[in-house]
Design an enzyme around this catalytic site. Structure first.
Site, mmCIF file in Angstrom:
data_model
loop_
_atom_site.group_PDB
_atom_site.id
_atom_site.type_symbol
_atom_site.label_atom_id
_atom_site.label_comp_id
_atom_site.label_asym_id
_atom_site.label_seq_id
_atom_site.Cartn_x
_atom_site.Cartn_y
_atom_site.Cartn_z
ATOM 1 N N SER A 14 -8.101 10.134 6.329
ATOM 2 C CA SER A 14 -7.916 8.996 5.435
ATOM 3 C C SER A 14 -6.428 8.767 5.178
ATOM 4 C CB SER A 14 -8.705 9.223 4.137
ATOM 5 O OG SER A 14 -8.681 8.071 3.323
ATOM 6 N N HIS B 53 -12.883 2.888 2.048
ATOM 7 C CA HIS B 53 -13.350 2.749 3.429
ATOM 8 C C HIS B 53 -14.661 1.972 3.524
ATOM 9 C CE1 HIS B 53 -10.111 5.304 4.729
ATOM 10 N NE2 HIS B 53 -10.454 6.190 3.819
#
Length: 312
Positions: free
Chosen positions: A89, A192
């Protein structure tokens, strides 16, 4: 063969940089990155409590700066380099700096724009995330979809992170998949997923004005787990990943296919090494947490970096 892994949001803990600021080079790097971000990362990394550094607009730049500074401290006296780098991430931004794609100023500008945009998107709608641990993969994905959620992180090793509206997180927790546990995460947003859509346009605008160099190290993308040879392509992927799931399972599979022998996770280490111990059997791991770990970490690097599996 050595991979350097950069952890993502949620890995931070109160005081996790306390042992590092006695290292002059580390402190100087952190201060320079603080200036680029216009944040007091020293205070956030040493004195602030967990609740303070949970905030997206603090956690993300703090983690990126910590990874960059720790990497330089670790390799400062070594004559070897890692074979592969990957980030989870927001850790992908630190990885991009380590690989030479983004310089310090660009990396911190990018993470600040990302963090601000994601924090604003999170504030717009009550959303959250929850880890689903265990269960059959197909059953887990079906339960996530049935609850009106999205799989934001597919981490492998029996862990998937679901994201979406708070009431749907609660619905999943009340009806977990068979043989699985649902653990709500201390993250204020459905990262996300499409909920982060408003954060993407400012990032795309910034990215169009940044100069991305082609990577000097092999770097993997969270999108597919595959190596990316173009710096500009990697930067485009960083923009898109704000609303796309993190496929860490595919990154781990790629590393196994590459026959990596050692995985070292940068500060604050522990999360990605924990996943690797379950999903990457046979690969040695090292979680870099404290400055006291440096000697052992350098020995780990020397044992794995730049060697073929037959030599290590």
């Amino acid at each position: 063969m050595l991979v350097i892994a950069c952890p993502g949001q949620g890995a931070q803990k109160s005081g996790f940089l306390s042992s590092w600021l006695d290292r002059p080079a580390f402190a100087a790097t952190l201060d320079a990155l603080s200036t680029a971000a216009n944040l007091d990362l020293r205070t956030y990394g040493t004195e602030s409590d967990d609740e303070t550094i949970k905030s997206t607009d603090i956690a993300q730049p703090l983690l990126v700066a910590s990874a960059i500074a720790a990497y330089r401290e670790l390799f400062s006296d070594l004559d070897v380099s890692p074979d592969v780098v990957a980030g989870h991430s927001v850790g992908e931004i630190g990885a991009a700096n380590i690989a030479g794609i983004l310089d310090d100023t660009a990396a911190m500008k990018f993470v600040m724009t990302r963090a601000t945009g994601m924090a604003e998107a999170s504030a717009a709608t009550p959303t959250g995330m929850a880890a689903v641990v265990g269960g059959e993969p197909d059953d887990v994905l079906a339960a996530i979809e049935s609850a009106g959620l999205s799989p934001a992180n597919v981490n492998g090793a029996g862990q998937t992170v679901a994201a979406g509206a708070v009431e749907n997180i609660e619905k999943l927790a009340e009806n977990p998949p068979e043989r699985a546990r649902v653990i709500p995460l201390k993250v204020a947003g459905a990262f996300h997923t499409s909920y982060m859509g408003s954060a993407q346009a400012p990032l795309a605008t910034l990215a169009s004005n940044l100069e991305a160099q082609d990577p000097q190290l092999t770097i993997l993308t969270n999108a597919t787990g595959e190596p990316v040879e173009s710096g500009s392509a990697y930067l485009d992927l960083l923009v898109k990943q704000v609303t796309n799931p993190v496929r860490w399972d595919l990154c781990q599979k790629q590393l196994l296919d590459m026959r990596v022998t050692g995985l070292l996770e940068l500060v604050p280490g522990g999360t990605l090494t924990g996943l690797a111990k379950r999903a990457m059997r046979g690969v040695e791991t090292f979680a870099l947490k404290s400055a006291a770990d440096l000697d052992d970490a350098r020995a780990f690097v020397q044992a794995h970096a730049g060697q073929s599996p037959a030599e290590s």
